[in-house]
Scaffold this motif. Structure first.
Motif, PDB file in Angstrom:
ATOM      1  N   ASN B  60       0.819  -1.202   0.000  1.00 52.61           N
ATOM      2  CA  ASN B  60       0.000   0.000   0.000  1.00 52.61           C
ATOM      3  C   ASN B  60       0.857   1.257   0.000  1.00 52.61           C
ATOM      4  O   ASN B  60       0.584   2.215  -0.729  1.00 52.61           O
ATOM      5  CB  ASN B  60      -0.954  -0.005   1.198  1.00 52.61           C
ATOM      6  CG  ASN B  60      -1.946   1.130   1.117  1.00 52.61           C
ATOM      7  OD1 ASN B  60      -2.682   1.259   0.147  1.00 52.61           O
ATOM      8  ND2 ASN B  60      -1.932   1.997   2.114  1.00 52.61           N
ATOM      9  N   ASN B  63       2.108   1.694  -3.306  1.00 48.94           N
ATOM     10  CA  ASN B  63       1.033   2.201  -4.162  1.00 48.94           C
ATOM     11  C   ASN B  63       0.918   3.712  -4.055  1.00 48.94           C
ATOM     12  O   ASN B  63       0.811   4.413  -5.052  1.00 48.94           O
ATOM     13  CB  ASN B  63      -0.302   1.591  -3.740  1.00 48.94           C
ATOM     14  CG  ASN B  63      -0.676   0.398  -4.598  1.00 48.94           C
ATOM     15  OD1 ASN B  63      -0.075   0.190  -5.642  1.00 48.94           O
ATOM     16  ND2 ASN B  63      -1.647  -0.367  -4.160  1.00 48.94           N
ATOM     17  N   GLN B  67       1.398   6.274  -6.958  1.00 46.97           N
ATOM     18  CA  GLN B  67       0.286   7.140  -7.368  1.00 46.97           C
ATOM     19  C   GLN B  67       0.654   8.616  -7.241  1.00 46.97           C
ATOM     20  O   GLN B  67       0.055   9.467  -7.899  1.00 46.97           O
ATOM     21  CB  GLN B  67      -0.949   6.848  -6.506  1.00 46.97           C
ATOM     22  CG  GLN B  67      -1.585   5.502  -6.796  1.00 46.97           C
ATOM     23  CD  GLN B  67      -2.521   5.043  -5.696  1.00 46.97           C
ATOM     24  OE1 GLN B  67      -2.821   5.799  -4.772  1.00 46.97           O
ATOM     25  NE2 GLN B  67      -2.970   3.803  -5.777  1.00 46.97           N
ATOM     26  N   VAL B 171      -8.751   9.312 -26.600  1.00 45.97           N
ATOM     27  CA  VAL B 171      -7.712   8.579 -25.891  1.00 45.97           C
ATOM     28  C   VAL B 171      -6.790   7.933 -26.920  1.00 45.97           C
ATOM     29  O   VAL B 171      -7.268   7.333 -27.878  1.00 45.97           O
ATOM     30  CB  VAL B 171      -8.348   7.497 -25.001  1.00 45.97           C
ATOM     31  CG1 VAL B 171      -7.290   6.592 -24.405  1.00 45.97           C
ATOM     32  CG2 VAL B 171      -9.195   8.148 -23.930  1.00 45.97           C
ATOM     33  N   PRO B 173      -4.158   5.115 -27.074  1.00 48.25           N
ATOM     34  CA  PRO B 173      -3.481   4.050 -26.327  1.00 48.25           C
ATOM     35  C   PRO B 173      -2.032   3.906 -26.789  1.00 48.25           C
ATOM     36  O   PRO B 173      -1.724   4.153 -27.956  1.00 48.25           O
ATOM     37  CB  PRO B 173      -4.284   2.795 -26.666  1.00 48.25           C
ATOM     38  CG  PRO B 173      -5.418   3.231 -27.528  1.00 48.25           C
ATOM     39  CD  PRO B 173      -5.119   4.597 -28.042  1.00 48.25           C
ATOM     40  N   SER B 183       5.161   0.756 -15.673  1.00 48.65           N
ATOM     41  CA  SER B 183       3.893   0.446 -15.012  1.00 48.65           C
ATOM     42  C   SER B 183       3.938  -0.884 -14.283  1.00 48.65           C
ATOM     43  O   SER B 183       2.949  -1.312 -13.699  1.00 48.65           O
ATOM     44  CB  SER B 183       2.747   0.453 -16.027  1.00 48.65           C
ATOM     45  OG  SER B 183       2.988  -0.523 -17.006  1.00 48.65           O
ATOM     46  N   SER B 184       5.115  -1.544 -14.287  1.00 45.92           N
ATOM     47  CA  SER B 184       5.211  -2.821 -13.584  1.00 45.92           C
ATOM     48  C   SER B 184       5.702  -2.590 -12.155  1.00 45.92           C
ATOM     49  O   SER B 184       5.868  -1.464 -11.719  1.00 45.92           O
ATOM     50  CB  SER B 184       6.171  -3.745 -14.328  1.00 45.92           C
ATOM     51  OG  SER B 184       7.447  -3.151 -14.314  1.00 45.92           O
ATOM     52  N   ASN B 259       1.169   5.263 -16.725  1.00 46.96           N
ATOM     53  CA  ASN B 259       0.145   4.984 -15.714  1.00 46.96           C
ATOM     54  C   ASN B 259      -1.218   4.710 -16.339  1.00 46.96           C
ATOM     55  O   ASN B 259      -1.978   3.882 -15.849  1.00 46.96           O
ATOM     56  CB  ASN B 259       0.052   6.188 -14.755  1.00 46.96           C
ATOM     57  CG  ASN B 259      -0.689   5.858 -13.489  1.00 46.96           C
ATOM     58  OD1 ASN B 259      -0.540   4.758 -12.953  1.00 46.96           O
ATOM     59  ND2 ASN B 259      -1.483   6.788 -13.007  1.00 46.96           N
ATOM     60  N   LEU B 260      -1.528   5.437 -17.424  1.00 45.80           N
ATOM     61  CA  LEU B 260      -2.857   5.329 -18.026  1.00 45.80           C
ATOM     62  C   LEU B 260      -2.829   4.529 -19.331  1.00 45.80           C
ATOM     63  O   LEU B 260      -3.805   4.537 -20.078  1.00 45.80           O
ATOM     64  CB  LEU B 260      -3.429   6.725 -18.292  1.00 45.80           C
ATOM     65  CG  LEU B 260      -3.518   7.641 -17.070  1.00 45.80           C
ATOM     66  CD1 LEU B 260      -4.050   9.005 -17.443  1.00 45.80           C
ATOM     67  CD2 LEU B 260      -4.405   7.019 -16.010  1.00 45.80           C
ATOM     68  N   SER B 261      -1.701   3.864 -19.591  1.00 48.00           N
ATOM     69  CA  SER B 261      -1.547   3.058 -20.805  1.00 48.00           C
ATOM     70  C   SER B 261      -1.873   3.855 -22.054  1.00 48.00           C
ATOM     71  O   SER B 261      -2.439   3.333 -23.007  1.00 48.00           O
ATOM     72  CB  SER B 261      -2.433   1.810 -20.759  1.00 48.00           C
ATOM     73  OG  SER B 261      -2.501   1.301 -19.470  1.00 48.00           O
ATOM     74  N   THR B 264      -4.660  10.428 -22.231  1.00 46.08           N
ATOM     75  CA  THR B 264      -6.099  10.605 -22.129  1.00 46.08           C
ATOM     76  C   THR B 264      -6.421  12.082 -21.951  1.00 46.08           C
ATOM     77  O   THR B 264      -5.542  12.900 -21.737  1.00 46.08           O
ATOM     78  CB  THR B 264      -6.701   9.840 -20.933  1.00 46.08           C
ATOM     79  OG1 THR B 264      -6.373  10.532 -19.736  1.00 46.08           O
ATOM     80  CG2 THR B 264      -6.196   8.428 -20.868  1.00 46.08           C
ATOM     81  N   THR B 265      -7.684  12.383 -22.051  1.00 45.39           N
ATOM     82  CA  THR B 265      -8.110  13.770 -21.923  1.00 45.39           C
ATOM     83  C   THR B 265      -8.196  14.141 -20.441  1.00 45.39           C
ATOM     84  O   THR B 265      -8.088  13.298 -19.565  1.00 45.39           O
ATOM     85  CB  THR B 265      -9.495  13.937 -22.547  1.00 45.39           C
ATOM     86  OG1 THR B 265     -10.367  12.998 -21.926  1.00 45.39           O
ATOM     87  CG2 THR B 265      -9.452  13.651 -24.027  1.00 45.39           C
ATOM     88  N   GLU B 269      -7.189  18.876 -15.157  1.00 46.74           N
ATOM     89  CA  GLU B 269      -7.712  18.729 -13.802  1.00 46.74           C
ATOM     90  C   GLU B 269      -6.607  18.581 -12.769  1.00 46.74           C
ATOM     91  O   GLU B 269      -6.833  18.746 -11.573  1.00 46.74           O
ATOM     92  CB  GLU B 269      -8.615  17.500 -13.722  1.00 46.74           C
ATOM     93  CG  GLU B 269      -9.974  17.723 -14.340  1.00 46.74           C
ATOM     94  CD  GLU B 269     -10.713  16.424 -14.556  1.00 46.74           C
ATOM     95  OE1 GLU B 269     -10.616  15.533 -13.709  1.00 46.74           O
ATOM     96  OE2 GLU B 269     -11.378  16.303 -15.603  1.00 46.74           O
TER      97      GLU B 269
END
Lengths: 336, 342
Positions: B60, B63, B67, B171, B173, B183-184, B259-261, B264-265, B269
């Protein structure tokens, strides 16, 4: 997902052709309904922690599905762990990571961009956590609960054809054939129309767009009405969702051509209102049942944890709202 | 030019301000705030470890570190600008284009990967994108003399527009060997991104806190007149800070793709949380100034808060409220202390 859908589609489509001709539309729906009812007695999630991961809850569909899932987990005696990513992919991934560390008895993912969530759904599966999805097919999901788009397409097409008395020209918005549910709905329209030789889909088909969908549909239909000024030259306008329908309905009303009826899918509250208005040219709108979809997904979790085998996809019947029954449908959807 | 004066909080170089008594009480309050913030951090960790299942597990904590990597890299980039520009939020150093920079850099990386270019090219393209954005900011602030708040706001819009043009708001990819590695999980089952954050922080801290260039950045930010009088290249240092921040945006873009493979839009934010984190970082430093380690601590603080709330099954709605409350507390406390010092 996109690979196995067409395969299923062929089988269903053949069946549906028959049922459309025979007019035995209700039989299939009641079959699904009775199966759900029979298994419900034994379902329980006692002592189970069920993770519910929502991509966002700012749309009518998500919010209804999300809240219904939380309620259903509680009703079955389980503990929901519900997280809402607020349509932020980074947050969604972080929440899924933490959920995997929390080792719930199952994860239910509501919507989401497949390429973003799939690696983490796979990690959950690798960690031995069963993953189920709502309205997003993934090879890492055991079961996907979604609307029956074949049923939606057929119901809408049959309503349209019957409303126009089985003959006349129809205008079609077909801008999103690349989106699987839209493609299925369109194919169903074509399948039904095939058996009504006097019904013709006008060429060229119109392209609906995102964004400015309403405004754009309004402009396109206004132009088209100028091209076909004679009353009766167009009988109906069809679109795979109901936001173009909204613009088309406004254009038809503005041009005083209310003999033309409009048809769409999604059950957006503003379109249902138009259907309910006896003077509006909105003919029908097929509404998905997001709350029912949410409950069904949780019941599927309970079935899975009780050792039952789940189908690849579970379809929840959508409700067609026409001039006659729209009030009933809005009441059933809880948006009256 | 007038820009350097605008960068500095006026309070700092008012003449005859440092009588010894208020300064001492100010120092006392400062150390109380600093100790208080650390105590609060530890207390929150303690409460979570006692109440939230899995909180204290290695997995955790790893993580949370992983993150926090993207927001941490961005916040550290912003910290450098805060140091060089002074931490007055309105007239001081700020880089509002950072989140959009990350979005565009991520889109550039993902697009390059999709076009079949290798990792080396894609990494170079993403970093170059960040660097260019930083350079535009630097020119707007140092050469054109626009207040950073407005200059970077304008650049933010341009960059966000470019991202829309490049991605058509979809998106993209991406999958490359580097992305898979990032990401591993690394040693101890901790995400590779966690190690990336720690190593990045160490390098940034070494440069900012322990080199003469870093010291000069602080001098420029806090006492621009004195720095100029001492013959420091004020404009070059401020420009350098914006370029470094841009580079951090490019780097964060690469981490975001992993992280998001894909790209993305909605990268915009990230902006407010990153600004909050960087400003919050001041309370974790001895003299209540922005520091790299302080920013890392505040990033982790926010990260553990969000994580602990989820583990406790508390609605995420509360988390944004708590974050807002914290930033209000921090900004008012530091402002009050500054005034007291003056």
């Amino acid at each position: 997902m996109t690979q196995d859908k067409p395969a299923q589609g062929v089988g269903r489509r053949d069946l549906l052709k028959l049922s459309a001709v025979a007019g035995a539309a209700i039989a299939g729906a009641s079959l699904i309904g009775s199966r759900t009812a029979a298994a419900e007695g034994e379902l329980s999630l006692k002592g189970k922690r069920i993770a519910i991961s929502a991509t966002g809850t700012d749309h009518f569909f998500d919010l209804q599905a999300y809240n219904a899932q939380i309620e259903e987990v509680k009703r079955l005696g389980g503990e929901p762990i519900a997280v809402d990513a607020g349509r932020n992919d980074g947050k969604l991934v972080s929440q899924l990571q933490t959920l995997i560390a929390q080792k719930p008895d199952a994860i239910v993912q509501i919507l989401g961009t497949l390429s973003v969530i799939d690696p983490w759904l796979k990690k959950a599966r690798d960690a031995g956590i069963p993953v189920l999805t709502v309205d997003v097919g993934s090879t890492n999901s055991i079961n996907n609960t979604t609307s029956d788009n074949w049923g939606i397409g057929k119901d809408l097409a049959l309503q349209l054809v019957s409303d126009i008395g089985g003959e006349g020209n129809i205008v079609v918005f077909n801008g999103f054939y690349g989106v699987t549910p839209c493609a299925i709905r369109y194919d169903q329209l074509v399948n039904v129309v095939k058996y009504f030789p006097k019904v013709k889909i006008l060429e060229p088909e119109l392209r609906d767009v995102i964004p400015n969908t309403v405004q754009d549909a309004f402009t396109q239909i206004t132009a088209l009405l100028n091209k076909y000024p004679e009353k009766g030259s167009i009988k109906a306008i069809w679109s795979a969702w109901d936001i173009p329908q909204l613009g088309a309905t406004q254009a038809v009303a503005a041009a005083g051509r209310t003999e033309i009826l409009t048809y769409g899918v999604d059950g957006s509250p503003e379109v249902l209102q138009l259907v309910a208005d006896p003077n509006s040219p909105a003919g029908a709108d097929v509404a998905q049942q997001p709350a029912e979809i949410g409950r069904t997904a949780i019941q599927n979790v309970a079935r899975l944890l009780a050792g039952q085998t789940l189908p690849r996809e579970t379809y929840v019947h959508a409700l067609i709202a026409n001039k006659a029954n729209v009030n009933e449908v809005t009441k059933k959807l809880g948006i009256g | 030019m007038s820009v350097d004066i605008q960068l500095a909080p006026v309070i700092h170089f008012e003449p005859g301000v440092s009588t010894s008594k208020p300064s001492r009480s100010g120092n006392l309050a400062a150390s109380a705030l600093r100790a208080g913030s650390l105590v609060a951090f530890v207390a929150i960790l303690l409460v979570f470890s006692l109440t939230a299942p899995y909180f204290l597990s290695v997995g955790n904590i790893g993580n949370v570190l992983g993150q926090s990597a993207i927001s941490g890299v961005l916040a550290i980039g912003l910290t450098i600008v805060l140091i060089a520009g002074g931490s007055n939020v309105v007239t001081g150093g700020i880089d509002l284009s950072l989140a959009a920079n990350m979005g565009l850099s991520a889109a550039v990386y993902a697009t390059a990967a999709q076009l079949g270019y290798g990792d080396a090219t894609a990494v170079a393209a993403a970093l170059l994108t960040g660097l260019l954005i930083g350079a535009v900011n630097a020119i707007a602030v140092v050469v054109a003399g626009i207040v950073p708040l407005l200059a970077t706001l304008a650049v933010m819009n341009i960059v966000a527009g470019l991202e829309l043009v490049l991605t058509q708001n979809t998106v993209i990819p991406a999958s490359t060997p580097l992305l898979t590695a990032l990401s591993s999980s690394g040693p101890l089952g901790i995400p590779a991104l966690a190690y990336v954050l720690l190593v990045f922080t160490l390098i940034a801290a070494a440069i900012v806190q322990y080199t003469s260039a870093g010291l000069q950045l602080y001098a420029v930010g806090e006492f621009p007149d004195a720095a100029r009088a001492a013959g420091l290249p004020v404009r070059r240092l401020v420009a350098g800070a914006f370029i470094a921040s841009g580079l951090c945006g490019g780097f964060a873009g690469i981490l975001s793709v992993s992280n998001l493979s894909g790209s993305t839009t909605g990268s915009g934010e990230m902006l407010l949380p990153v600004v909050v984190t960087a400003l919050l970082g001041s309370v974790f430093s001895r003299r209540l100034v922005p520091t790299v380690i302080g920013t890392l601590l505040s990033t982790l603080f926010v990260g553990f808060l969000v994580n602990g709330f989820q583990l406790l099954n508390i609605s995420s709605v509360l988390v944004s409220g708590v974050q807002g409350l914290l930033i209000l507390l921090v900004v008012s406390a530091t402002t009050l202390l500054r005034r007291q010092e003056a």
